[in-house]
Write an enzyme that holds these catalytic residues in place. Structure first.
Site, PDB file in Angstrom:
ATOM      1  N   ARG A 122       0.782  -1.240  -0.018  1.00  0.00           N
ATOM      2  CA  ARG A 122       0.012   0.158   0.142  1.00  0.00           C
ATOM      3  C   ARG A 122       0.842   1.323  -0.136  1.00  0.00           C
ATOM      4  NH1 ARG A 122      -2.884  -3.034   3.752  1.00  0.00           N
ATOM      5  NH2 ARG A 122      -4.879  -4.092   2.764  1.00  0.00           N
ATOM      6  N   LYS A 163       2.862  11.452 -11.531  1.00  0.00           N
ATOM      7  CA  LYS A 163       2.207  10.498 -12.228  1.00  0.00           C
ATOM      8  C   LYS A 163       2.988   9.300 -12.421  1.00  0.00           C
ATOM      9  CE  LYS A 163      -0.822  13.381 -15.162  1.00  0.00           C
ATOM     10  NZ  LYS A 163      -1.117  13.946 -16.471  1.00  0.00           N
ATOM     11  N   GLU A 214       9.666  18.279 -24.977  1.00  0.00           N
ATOM     12  CA  GLU A 214       8.926  18.617 -23.755  1.00  0.00           C
ATOM     13  C   GLU A 214       9.320  20.032 -23.297  1.00  0.00           C
ATOM     14  OE1 GLU A 214       6.391  16.734 -22.765  1.00  0.00           O
ATOM     15  OE2 GLU A 214       6.658  14.722 -23.587  1.00  0.00           O
ATOM     16  N   LYS A 244       6.762  23.018 -14.074  1.00  0.00           N
ATOM     17  CA  LYS A 244       6.091  21.911 -13.980  1.00  0.00           C
ATOM     18  C   LYS A 244       5.748  21.983 -12.398  1.00  0.00           C
ATOM     19  CE  LYS A 244       4.780  17.274 -14.551  1.00  0.00           C
ATOM     20  NZ  LYS A 244       5.285  16.036 -15.389  1.00  0.00           N
ATOM     21  N   GLU A 265      -4.829  17.016 -11.885  1.00  0.00           N
ATOM     22  CA  GLU A 265      -5.135  17.281 -13.200  1.00  0.00           C
ATOM     23  C   GLU A 265      -6.831  17.626 -13.367  1.00  0.00           C
ATOM     24  OE1 GLU A 265      -2.886  15.543 -16.555  1.00  0.00           O
ATOM     25  OE2 GLU A 265      -4.357  15.835 -17.744  1.00  0.00           O
ATOM     26  N   ARG A 302      -3.399  21.826 -14.904  1.00  0.00           N
ATOM     27  CA  ARG A 302      -2.106  20.735 -15.091  1.00  0.00           C
ATOM     28  C   ARG A 302      -2.616  20.307 -16.487  1.00  0.00           C
ATOM     29  NH1 ARG A 302       0.269  15.809 -11.358  1.00  0.00           N
ATOM     30  NH2 ARG A 302       1.732  15.223 -12.824  1.00  0.00           N
ATOM     31  N   ASN A 338      -0.432  18.861 -21.309  1.00  0.00           N
ATOM     32  CA  ASN A 338      -0.761  17.902 -22.416  1.00  0.00           C
ATOM     33  C   ASN A 338      -0.842  18.752 -23.942  1.00  0.00           C
ATOM     34  OD1 ASN A 338      -1.178  15.609 -20.846  1.00  0.00           O
ATOM     35  ND2 ASN A 338      -2.917  16.300 -20.150  1.00  0.00           N
ATOM     36  N   HIS A 348       0.012  16.466 -27.012  1.00  0.00           N
ATOM     37  CA  HIS A 348       0.031  15.133 -26.797  1.00  0.00           C
ATOM     38  C   HIS A 348      -1.505  14.586 -27.049  1.00  0.00           C
ATOM     39  CE1 HIS A 348       3.385  16.088 -24.023  1.00  0.00           C
ATOM     40  NE2 HIS A 348       3.247  14.870 -23.508  1.00  0.00           N
ATOM     41  N   HIS A 381      -0.251  11.264 -29.080  1.00  0.00           N
ATOM     42  CA  HIS A 381      -0.410   9.851 -28.460  1.00  0.00           C
ATOM     43  C   HIS A 381      -1.279   9.328 -29.563  1.00  0.00           C
ATOM     44  CE1 HIS A 381      -0.665  11.042 -23.996  1.00  0.00           C
ATOM     45  NE2 HIS A 381       0.511  10.658 -24.255  1.00  0.00           N
ATOM     46  N   HIS A 419       8.333   9.170 -28.113  1.00  0.00           N
ATOM     47  CA  HIS A 419       7.276  10.153 -27.290  1.00  0.00           C
ATOM     48  C   HIS A 419       7.379  11.387 -27.883  1.00  0.00           C
ATOM     49  CE1 HIS A 419       4.184  11.465 -24.411  1.00  0.00           C
ATOM     50  NE2 HIS A 419       4.999  12.108 -24.053  1.00  0.00           N
TER      51      HIS A 419
HETATM   52  N1  LIG Z   1       4.976  10.460 -15.640  1.00  0.00           N
HETATM   53  C1  LIG Z   1       4.739  11.236 -16.252  1.00  0.00           C
HETATM   54  O1  LIG Z   1       4.475  12.584 -16.054  1.00  0.00           O
HETATM   55  C2  LIG Z   1       5.344  11.164 -17.643  1.00  0.00           C
HETATM   56  C3  LIG Z   1       5.431  12.323 -18.529  1.00  0.00           C
HETATM   57  C4  LIG Z   1       6.290  11.932 -19.664  1.00  0.00           C
HETATM   58  C5  LIG Z   1       6.343  11.077 -20.181  1.00  0.00           C
HETATM   59  N2  LIG Z   1       6.191   9.756 -19.289  1.00  0.00           N
HETATM   60  C6  LIG Z   1       6.296   8.568 -19.733  1.00  0.00           C
HETATM   61  O2  LIG Z   1       8.026   8.607 -20.061  1.00  0.00           O
HETATM   62  C7  LIG Z   1       8.223   7.519 -20.927  1.00  0.00           C
HETATM   63  C8  LIG Z   1       9.190   8.109 -21.935  1.00  0.00           C
HETATM   64  O3  LIG Z   1      10.520   8.388 -21.451  1.00  0.00           O
HETATM   65  P1  LIG Z   1      11.867   8.270 -21.888  1.00  0.00           P
HETATM   66  O4  LIG Z   1      11.663   9.271 -22.974  1.00  0.00           O
HETATM   67  O5  LIG Z   1      12.864   8.770 -20.918  1.00  0.00           O
HETATM   68  O6  LIG Z   1      12.222   7.153 -22.436  1.00  0.00           O
HETATM   69  P2  LIG Z   1      12.863   5.853 -21.772  1.00  0.00           P
HETATM   70  O7  LIG Z   1      12.616   5.390 -20.462  1.00  0.00           O
HETATM   71  O8  LIG Z   1      12.445   4.398 -22.601  1.00  0.00           O
HETATM   72  O9  LIG Z   1      14.274   6.129 -22.257  1.00  0.00           O
HETATM   73  C9  LIG Z   1      14.681   6.228 -23.456  1.00  0.00           C
HETATM   74  C10 LIG Z   1      15.947   5.382 -23.991  1.00  0.00           C
HETATM   75  O10 LIG Z   1      17.195   6.138 -23.159  1.00  0.00           O
HETATM   76  C11 LIG Z   1      17.880   5.051 -22.555  1.00  0.00           C
HETATM   77  N3  LIG Z   1      18.399   5.830 -21.362  1.00  0.00           N
HETATM   78  C12 LIG Z   1      18.180   6.289 -20.487  1.00  0.00           C
HETATM   79  N4  LIG Z   1      18.991   7.001 -19.723  1.00  0.00           N
HETATM   80  C13 LIG Z   1      20.018   7.120 -20.560  1.00  0.00           C
HETATM   81  C14 LIG Z   1      21.324   7.662 -20.203  1.00  0.00           C
HETATM   82  N5  LIG Z   1      21.816   8.397 -19.355  1.00  0.00           N
HETATM   83  N6  LIG Z   1      22.437   7.145 -21.212  1.00  0.00           N
HETATM   84  C15 LIG Z   1      22.039   6.409 -22.185  1.00  0.00           C
HETATM   85  N7  LIG Z   1      20.848   5.775 -22.409  1.00  0.00           N
HETATM   86  C16 LIG Z   1      19.720   6.385 -21.702  1.00  0.00           C
HETATM   87  C17 LIG Z   1      16.765   4.054 -22.174  1.00  0.00           C
HETATM   88  O11 LIG Z   1      17.133   2.885 -21.725  1.00  0.00           O
HETATM   89  C18 LIG Z   1      16.033   4.049 -23.363  1.00  0.00           C
HETATM   90  O12 LIG Z   1      16.344   3.101 -24.401  1.00  0.00           O
HETATM   91  C19 LIG Z   1       6.864   7.052 -21.410  1.00  0.00           C
HETATM   92  O13 LIG Z   1       6.717   5.983 -21.095  1.00  0.00           O
HETATM   93  C20 LIG Z   1       6.159   7.963 -21.181  1.00  0.00           C
HETATM   94  O14 LIG Z   1       4.703   7.739 -21.168  1.00  0.00           O
HETATM   95  C21 LIG Z   1       5.628   9.928 -18.123  1.00  0.00           C
HETATM   96 ZN   LIG Z   2       4.947  14.044 -22.814  1.00  0.00          ZN
END
Ligand SMILES: NC(=O)c1ccc[n+]([C@@H]2O[C@H](COP(=O)([O-])OP(=O)(O)OC[C@H]3O[C@@H](n4cnc5c(N)ncnc54)[C@H](O)[C@@H]3O)[C@@H](O)[C@H]2O)c1
Ligand SMILES: [Zn+2]
Length: 354
Positions: free
Chosen positions: A118, A140, A182, A224, A234, A238, A242, A245, A249, A262
């Protein structure tokens, strides 16, 4: 001293942004309550930074979970794998999870922390531009379901966010640029001065100037944090985060996750939102051109895939979590530095721009 604080009453937490933070032993231990720590990371990030972080946690009983890489791994199966690992290794309620990696690792680890017994503490250690400026801040958390991205999750805040700028050195250029979408988003949606600052610093940012990167990430996190502090779950403002997005998406879903990153989909999504605004006489064409130029400067795509028509977009957009009462909702820029939520967009206008 933290660089920033996200102010959420009892759930407030510090955000540290600097070079060399992975060398700072005290920084980590200050935010760990018990004796046990589990680091969740992936096969790409583990060889780069896992031992470094572990070597700073010698006073704790540390184990790790190394997931395969990729968006497809943000799954219920891996969520269960984390639960099983924690149970088998007898982690209690005073354990701390550390999310070491990009947004995929941050999101799944956050959701695991929200759920395990939990709720246990977790620390975000984001290592991509995208996760440093966006996903690690704000609470999130989620995993994907075959029927939809981020469909299972929770609002659950970390105890701290530790952003070491140095970790960006190993990030592939394409991932770096995707994260810049972003960054640009914050300028378009609410900060004209920041947009101009980005326009003026394109080459230094691309060259990886650490002072500039730290400033850039701080400005995004501040933006942010301000928005989240006003609207944690949200209910209102907030949703502006998006921007781009809704279209983005749809592109990701239609093209298959991973084919378009993304951030790339969000970049095109912001251009489409800008076109929507121009078609509704809400935005000057000249401002749309500036938005397109900045996006293009980071080698991000301006156009939706040729194979995608209006129907393909609307099919996906109808499932968007932002829709209320069956109406499609869009965030549209009304100027560089200003945006609005609109639900009065007609099918004709959509058809015109798509
Ligand atoms: N929670 C939220 O508010 C929120 C907001 C935006 C996006 N997201 C989510 O985030 C995800 C995308 O995140 P992302 O773009 O970081 O993708 P990711 O986590 O897949 O990382 C991108 C790539 O870079 C690699 N990597 C990470 N750090 C590295 C480093 N320092 N050196 C070399 N390689 C590295 C990873 O292994 C991966 O291959 C999606 O799932 C999206 O839905 C969440
Ligand atoms: Zn995003």
């Amino acid at each position: 001293m933290p660089t920033l604080n996200l102010d959420l009453g009892a759930r407030s937490y510090p955000i540290y942004i600097d070079s060399g933070l992975f060398e700072n032993e005290k920084l980590f231990s200050d935010h760990i309550r018990g004796k046990r720590v589990c680091i969740v990371t992936n096969t790409i990030v583990a060889p780069l930074y896992l031992e470094k972080i572990k070597s700073k946690l010698t006073n704790f009983d540390v184990d790790e979970i190394i997931l395969p890489d990729g968006e497809a791994e943000k799954s219920l199966a891996n969520f269960e794998r984390i639960m099983s690992h924690l149970l088998k290794n007898e982690h209690g309620r005073d354990t701390t999870l550390i999310a070491l990696g990009g947004g995929v690792i941050g999101d799944i680890t956050g959701f695991a922390a929200a759920s395990y017994q939990r709720g246990v503490d977790f620390i975000q250690v984001p290592t991509t531009v995208l996760s440093q400026v966006d996903s690690s801040v704000g609470g999130k958390t989620a995993v994907n379901h075959p029927l939809g991205k981020n469909m299972i999750g929770a609002f659950y805040q970390p105890k701290a966010v530790i952003i070491d700028i140095d970790s960006l050195v190993t990030l592939p250029v394409r991932e770096f640029n995707a994260g810049m979408a972003e960054v640009i988003k914050y300028g378009i949606l609410g900060d004209y001065d920041f947009f101009v600052w980005l326009e003026n610093n394109i080459s230094s940012i691309k060259a990886g100037d650490k002072t500039l990167l730290a400033e850039m990430i701080e400005r995004c996190c501040q933006c942010k944090a301000d928005i989240v502090a006003n609207d944690e779950t949200e209910a209102g403002v907030r949703a502006l985060l998006n921007l781009g997005h809704t279209f983005g998406h749809a592109i990701e879903a239609e093209q298959g996750y991973g084919n378009w990153l993304h951030g790339e989909a969000v970049a095109t999504g912001m251009v489409l939102a800008g076109k929507l605004a121009v078609a509704m006489n809400l935005l000057e064409v000249s401002e749309l051109c500036r938005i397109e130029s900045l996006i293009e400067a980071f080698d991000l795509p301006l156009q939706a895939p040729e194979t995608m028509g209006c129907d393909d977009f609307t099919r996906h957009m109808r499932r968007d979590k932002k829709n209320i009462g069956g109406k499609l909702r869009f965030i549209v820029p009304t100027a560089i530095g200003k945006s609005e939520i609109r639900d009065d967009i007609t099918q004709e206008t959509l058809q015109q721009i798509l």
